[in-house]
Design a protein around this motif. Structure first.
Motif, PDB file in Angstrom:
ATOM      1  N   UNK A   1       0.844  -1.145  -0.049  1.00 33.57           N
ATOM      2  CA  UNK A   1       0.106   0.011   0.094  1.00 33.57           C
ATOM      3  C   UNK A   1       0.878   1.241   0.045  1.00 33.57           C
ATOM      4  N   UNK A   2       1.953   1.251   0.788  1.00 36.48           N
ATOM      5  CA  UNK A   2       2.821   2.266   0.445  1.00 36.48           C
ATOM      6  C   UNK A   2       3.638   2.569  -0.611  1.00 36.48           C
ATOM      7  N   UNK A   3       3.896   1.671  -1.192  1.00 37.17           N
ATOM      8  CA  UNK A   3       4.483   1.712  -2.642  1.00 37.17           C
ATOM      9  C   UNK A   3       3.315   2.484  -3.620  1.00 37.17           C
ATOM     10  N   UNK A   4       2.227   1.755  -3.537  1.00 39.31           N
ATOM     11  CA  UNK A   4       1.134   2.245  -4.358  1.00 39.31           C
ATOM     12  C   UNK A   4       0.878   3.751  -4.100  1.00 39.31           C
ATOM     13  N   UNK A   5       0.861   4.100  -2.612  1.00 39.09           N
ATOM     14  CA  UNK A   5       0.641   5.559  -2.317  1.00 39.09           C
ATOM     15  C   UNK A   5       1.653   6.602  -2.938  1.00 39.09           C
ATOM     16  N   UNK A   6       2.843   6.008  -2.775  1.00 37.42           N
ATOM     17  CA  UNK A   6       4.079   7.028  -3.243  1.00 37.42           C
ATOM     18  C   UNK A   6       4.178   6.981  -4.679  1.00 37.42           C
ATOM     19  N   UNK A   7       4.210   5.657  -5.368  1.00 37.22           N
ATOM     20  CA  UNK A   7       4.365   5.727  -6.794  1.00 37.22           C
ATOM     21  C   UNK A   7       3.249   6.043  -7.578  1.00 37.22           C
ATOM     22  N   UNK A   8       1.835   6.052  -6.892  1.00 30.71           N
ATOM     23  CA  UNK A   8       0.732   6.437  -7.879  1.00 30.71           C
ATOM     24  C   UNK A   8       0.099   7.829  -7.377  1.00 30.71           C
ATOM     25  N   UNK A   9      -0.408   7.649  -6.239  1.00 31.60           N
ATOM     26  CA  UNK A   9      -1.532   8.360  -5.595  1.00 31.60           C
ATOM     27  C   UNK A   9      -0.782   9.696  -5.402  1.00 31.60           C
ATOM     28  N   UNK A  10       0.455  10.000  -4.760  1.00 32.87           N
ATOM     29  CA  UNK A  10       0.858  11.168  -4.513  1.00 32.87           C
ATOM     30  C   UNK A  10       1.494  12.048  -5.494  1.00 32.87           C
ATOM     31  N   UNK A  11       1.704  11.129  -6.719  1.00 35.30           N
ATOM     32  CA  UNK A  11       2.257  11.773  -7.907  1.00 35.30           C
ATOM     33  C   UNK A  11       1.313  13.018  -8.359  1.00 35.30           C
ATOM     34  N   UNK A  12       0.095  12.778  -8.244  1.00 34.39           N
ATOM     35  CA  UNK A  12      -0.972  14.019  -8.536  1.00 34.39           C
ATOM     36  C   UNK A  12      -1.850  14.528  -7.439  1.00 34.39           C
ATOM     37  N   UNK A  13      -2.078  13.865  -6.266  1.00 40.87           N
ATOM     38  CA  UNK A  13      -2.710  14.272  -5.051  1.00 40.87           C
ATOM     39  C   UNK A  13      -1.767  14.157  -4.005  1.00 40.87           C
TER      40      UNK A  13
END
Length: 394
Positions: free
Chosen positions: A156-168
């Motif tokens: 989940x932390x990987x997806x948060x950093x690599x996906x979500x926090x790129x635009x949000x």
């Protein structure tokens, strides 16, 4: 002569393509569930859903859908032992079908967190099959969302950093509109068909044949393929199995032992946002969240220390065994709290898993990241016919 040769070549090529399309239609309609396991890797994710053998026919009816990572996908020693020339039972989906008599399909995908495992994979695959293969496919009646304590928070932390926090921003993880927009964009760009740039299923057999031939010349290596001789016993982890104290491998997966408090909370927040999004995309499905213990949680550990897989500071870390149980209870209760706040059914399978592991090894001997057949049987024992439960205290 040159023009005739070129024309003949085009006619031959056209004839081959038409033959593939004709055979493809027959296979997809009548034979797809007989796809041998050894060829499953070559199927695109869309048609691969139809090939799953844990349902009565080609399309599942009134079915249960499994969502999550490799535990929902069915990784482990059982699939290594299954006949690769047929499409036999090899994981929890088959056992659930046998126990309930209902069709079961899996949206599981290895090495993913809650964002992709609970939301993107189910939504993208369902939509592709419905829109581009067969519109008779209906949404699942039930979704059993597997939460695996061994690495879901880390993923989940990987997806948060690599996906979500790129635009949000991190704060927008609690904003339903931002989260839904994020997931919709990811789903729209998730390629499920045989050709990444095309939203069609026609031609999947040609692509699969190409992959099979390529694999024959240069076999692909599964990143999670276990060693033939099994994993050696380690120097630290000891557990009581039956009447013996057994040496387990070192570096086994544990319940977020490698995370600090902030990382723990962020990983749980990702799960919370993902569960909300999944329910919004499948509003009529009855959802059950299944807590699956990590490998170390499953056993009656008797050593004073445990050696665990440390994803943030690889390869391994060590901790007091007392911390293993503290983290197990903390993580289970955190997941239960999220689930109950959304009025979703929750099942803690740790008691059933630990009862089975007290008698025999339920992981390995080759793959110590996933259940073997006994482990999947224990998992299903802990789910099917069981009422909603609160977290046990270990």
């Amino acid at each position: 002569m040159g023009k005739n040769a070129g024309l003949n070549a085009l006619l031959a090529l056209g004839s081959i393509l038409l033959s593939f399309i004709a055979v493809e239609a027959v296979v997809e309609r009548f034979l797809i569930t007989r796809t041998p396991l050894k060829f499953a890797f070559a199927l695109s994710d869309g048609v691969g859903l139809l090939a799953q053998s844990s349902k009565k026919g080609r399309l599942p009816q009134n079915y249960i859908a499994l969502a999550g990572d490799s535990y929902a996908q069915g990784k482990g020693d059982w699939v290594f032992e299954a006949d690769p020339n047929s499409n036999p039972p090899y994981h929890s989906a088959h056992l659930i079908q046998q126990r309930t008599g209902r069709d079961v399909i899996s949206f599981g995908k290895r090495a993913v967190g809650s964002m992709r495992g609970l939301v993107v994979e189910p939504a993208a695959r369902y939509r592709f099959v419905h829109d581009h293969i067969d519109s008779d496919l209906q949404p699942p009646e039930e979704i059993w969302a597997y939460f695996y304590a061994g690495n879901d928070l880390e993923d989940n932390l990987d997806e948060l950093q690599q996906r979500f926090l790129r635009k949000h921003t991190l704060a927008e993880l609690s904003d339903d509109r931002a989260v839904q927009a994020f997931f919709q964009d990811w789903i729209d760009h998730r390629s499920v068909g045989p050709y990444s740039s095309l939203t069609l299923n026609t031609g999947w057999l040609l692509k699969s044949t190409y992959k099979i031939l390529g694999n024959t010349l240069k076999p692909a290596q599964d990143a999670e393929l276990a060693p033939q001789q099994g994993v050696a016993a380690g120097d630290i982890n000891r557990a009581r199995i039956g009447e013996q104290t057994v040496a387990l491998p070192d570096g086994l997966q544990g319940p977020a032992l490698d995370l600090d408090d902030t990382q723990f909370e962020q990983g749980v927040a990702v799960f919370q946002a993902s569960l909300r999004a999944m329910r919004a995309l499948f509003p009529d499905a009855k959802v059950t969240v299944v807590y699956i213990p990590s490998v170390l949680e499953a056993y009656q550990v008797v050593s004073q220390q445990v050696s665990y897989a440390d994803k943030l500071h690889p390869p391994v870390g060590s901790a007091a065994t007392s911390r293993l149980w503290q983290n197990s209870n903390r993580l289970c209760r955190a997941v239960q709290s999220v689930v109950e706040a959304q009025r979703v059914r929750f099942i803690d399978t740790r008691p059933a898993i630990r009862a089975a592991a007290a008698q025999r090894s339920i992981h390995g001997p080759r793959d110590w990241k996933h259940f073997n057949q006994a482990g999947y049987q224990a998992l299903v024992d802990g789910i099917v016919g069981q009422p909603a439960t609160a977290c046990a205290t270990l």
